[in-house]
Scaffold this active site. Structure first.
Site, PDB file in Angstrom:
ATOM      1  N   TYR A  62       0.847  -1.183   0.000  1.00  0.00           N
ATOM      2  CA  TYR A  62       0.000   0.000   0.000  1.00  0.00           C
ATOM      3  C   TYR A  62       0.886   1.238   0.000  1.00  0.00           C
ATOM      4  CZ  TYR A  62      -3.642  -3.281   1.633  1.00  0.00           C
ATOM      5  OH  TYR A  62      -4.511  -4.330   1.774  1.00  0.00           O
ATOM      6  N   SER A 209     -13.321  -5.282   2.548  1.00  0.00           N
ATOM      7  CA  SER A 209     -14.411  -4.715   1.734  1.00  0.00           C
ATOM      8  C   SER A 209     -15.776  -5.198   2.208  1.00  0.00           C
ATOM      9  CB  SER A 209     -14.212  -5.025   0.246  1.00  0.00           C
ATOM     10  OG  SER A 209     -13.069  -4.386  -0.253  1.00  0.00           O
ATOM     11  N   PRO A 210     -16.047  -5.162   3.523  1.00  0.00           N
ATOM     12  CA  PRO A 210     -17.362  -5.628   4.001  1.00  0.00           C
ATOM     13  C   PRO A 210     -18.495  -4.688   3.607  1.00  0.00           C
ATOM     14  CG  PRO A 210     -16.147  -4.621   5.793  1.00  0.00           C
ATOM     15  CD  PRO A 210     -15.198  -4.701   4.634  1.00  0.00           C
ATOM     16  N   LEU A 211     -18.134  -3.524   3.055  1.00  0.00           N
ATOM     17  CA  LEU A 211     -19.133  -2.569   2.557  1.00  0.00           C
ATOM     18  C   LEU A 211     -19.152  -2.530   1.033  1.00  0.00           C
ATOM     19  CD1 LEU A 211     -18.494   0.259   5.160  1.00  0.00           C
ATOM     20  CD2 LEU A 211     -20.502  -1.218   5.013  1.00  0.00           C
ATOM     21  N   GLY A 212     -18.644  -3.602   0.412  1.00  0.00           N
ATOM     22  CA  GLY A 212     -18.667  -3.669  -1.051  1.00  0.00           C
ATOM     23  C   GLY A 212     -17.916  -2.527  -1.708  1.00  0.00           C
ATOM     24  N   ARG A 213     -16.770  -2.154  -1.126  1.00  0.00           N
ATOM     25  CA  ARG A 213     -15.950  -1.032  -1.605  1.00  0.00           C
ATOM     26  C   ARG A 213     -16.718   0.289  -1.538  1.00  0.00           C
ATOM     27  NH1 ARG A 213     -11.608  -3.659  -3.093  1.00  0.00           N
ATOM     28  NH2 ARG A 213     -11.918  -5.797  -3.811  1.00  0.00           N
ATOM     29  N   GLY A 214     -17.623   0.371  -0.576  1.00  0.00           N
ATOM     30  CA  GLY A 214     -18.326   1.621  -0.327  1.00  0.00           C
ATOM     31  C   GLY A 214     -19.729   1.683  -0.884  1.00  0.00           C
TER      32      GLY A 214
END
Length: 334
Positions: A62, A209-214
């Site tokens: 990163y 990504s538990p928020l689907g990448r936002g």
């Protein structure tokens, strides 16, 4: 009043690591999701620790390399509060050029020493192989990682985006504490084979990504709602572009409706769903801003009944999400 995370979860049984139930993914603080602001990112990490979010996730690639330095500087003086996770294996040069996936034993050892130096710590709590190098037997890679445990440089070992077969071979070489893979209402394929394997072997799950990448927050309404330079605007993320985005936003509308009934935000509801998948699951939603961090932390107070879970899974059927997770899935172990 802002919520706090008081609940902890234990990842792994053979080599257990106790972490905050909700973690913090730090990747976007340095790269990929728009512009970086080190001061704002540092304030977000400090606020996370104050709110009980002590499970921090970074990786050498990163930045590249800058995110580990940022996290290390932010936790200086508070190291004993933190469960620190980082990763190796996606090899990059300082100019950002991608070299490839590297699981060779000599690289494992060198990468760990470099990460320890950048982080400014004497040990890493959870050290992941970021992607599986299919040109190197997993036993050789994990064998080198096990040497790091013996040397006291690493406390626990993890894999990321590994198949069930790879997980079994790795765990037979040295106990694996956690698997980090994408998992959310929008990405549930690990439920078929990988999640049962983890539970059979006593390995924890760390969903990224538990928020689907936002998209599950409701904040993404079009490609233009993402900042210039945000990688999510590129074809590399088909679910967030063109017809894929338009179709998937209709699914988000259904989540939004249920969230309104539960008096929470869509993102909090989506995170609460992940948290409800088991006490061996510790998601790491990423953010670089305090206000989004505080919203995410509010998910710990969202109680979901069995009926709520059923409604959510009916609102977002597994096969209804349009588009692959990545435009190029070749690095995902299968």
């Amino acid at each position: 009043m802002t919520s706090t995370v008081t609940q902890q979860r234990t990842l792994g049984t053979a080599s257990p690591l106790t972490v905050s139930a909700l973690g913090l993914g730090c990747m976007g603080m340095s790269e990929f999701y728009g512009t970086a602001d080190e001061q704002t990112a540092t304030e977000t990490i400090h606020r996370a620790l104050d709110l009980g979010v002590t499970f921090l996730d970074t990786a050498d690639m990163y930045g590249p390399f800058t995110n580990e330095r940022l996290v290390g500087a932010a936790i200086a003086g508070r190291r004993d509060e933190v469960q620190l996770a980082t990763k190796f294996g996606n090899e990059r040069r300082p100019d950002g050029t991608r070299v490839g996936i590297n699981g060779r034993p000599e690289y494992v050892r060198a990468a760990c020493d470099a990460s320890l130096s950048r982080l400014g710590v004497d040990h890493i709590d959870l050290y992941y192989q970021h992607r599986v190098d299919r040109s190197v037997p997993i036993e050789e890679t994990v064998g080198a990682m096990a040497e790091l445990v013996e040397a006291g440089k690493v406390r626990h070992l993890g894999l990321s985006e590994a198949s069930a077969a790879t997980i079994r071979r790795a765990h037979a070489t040295h106990p694996v504490t956690a698997l980090q893979s994408e998992y959310s209402l929008f990405t549930r394929d690990i439920e078929d084979e990988i999640l049962p394997t983890l539970r059979e072997l006593g390995i924890g799950l760390v969903p990224y990504s538990p928020l689907g990448r936002g998209i599950l927050t409701g904040a993404i309404t079009s490609e233009e709602s993402l900042a210039e330079g945000d990688s999510r605007r590129t074809p590399y993320f088909p679910r967030l572009n063109g017809e894929g985005l338009r179709a998937n936003l209709r699914l988000v509308d259904r989540v939004r409706e249920i969230a309104a009934e539960k008096d929470c935000t869509p993102g909090q509801l989506a995170l609460a769903w992940v948290l409800a998948q088991g006490d061996d699951v510790a998601p790491i939603p990423g953010t670089k801003r305090v206000r989004y961090l505080e919203e995410n932390v509010g998910a710990v107070d969202v109680a979901l009944t069995g009926d709520d879970l059923r409604r959510l899974e009916e609102a977002v059927p597994r096969d209804a999400v349009v588009g692959a997770r990545y435009g190029d899935m070749s690095s995902i172990d299968a």
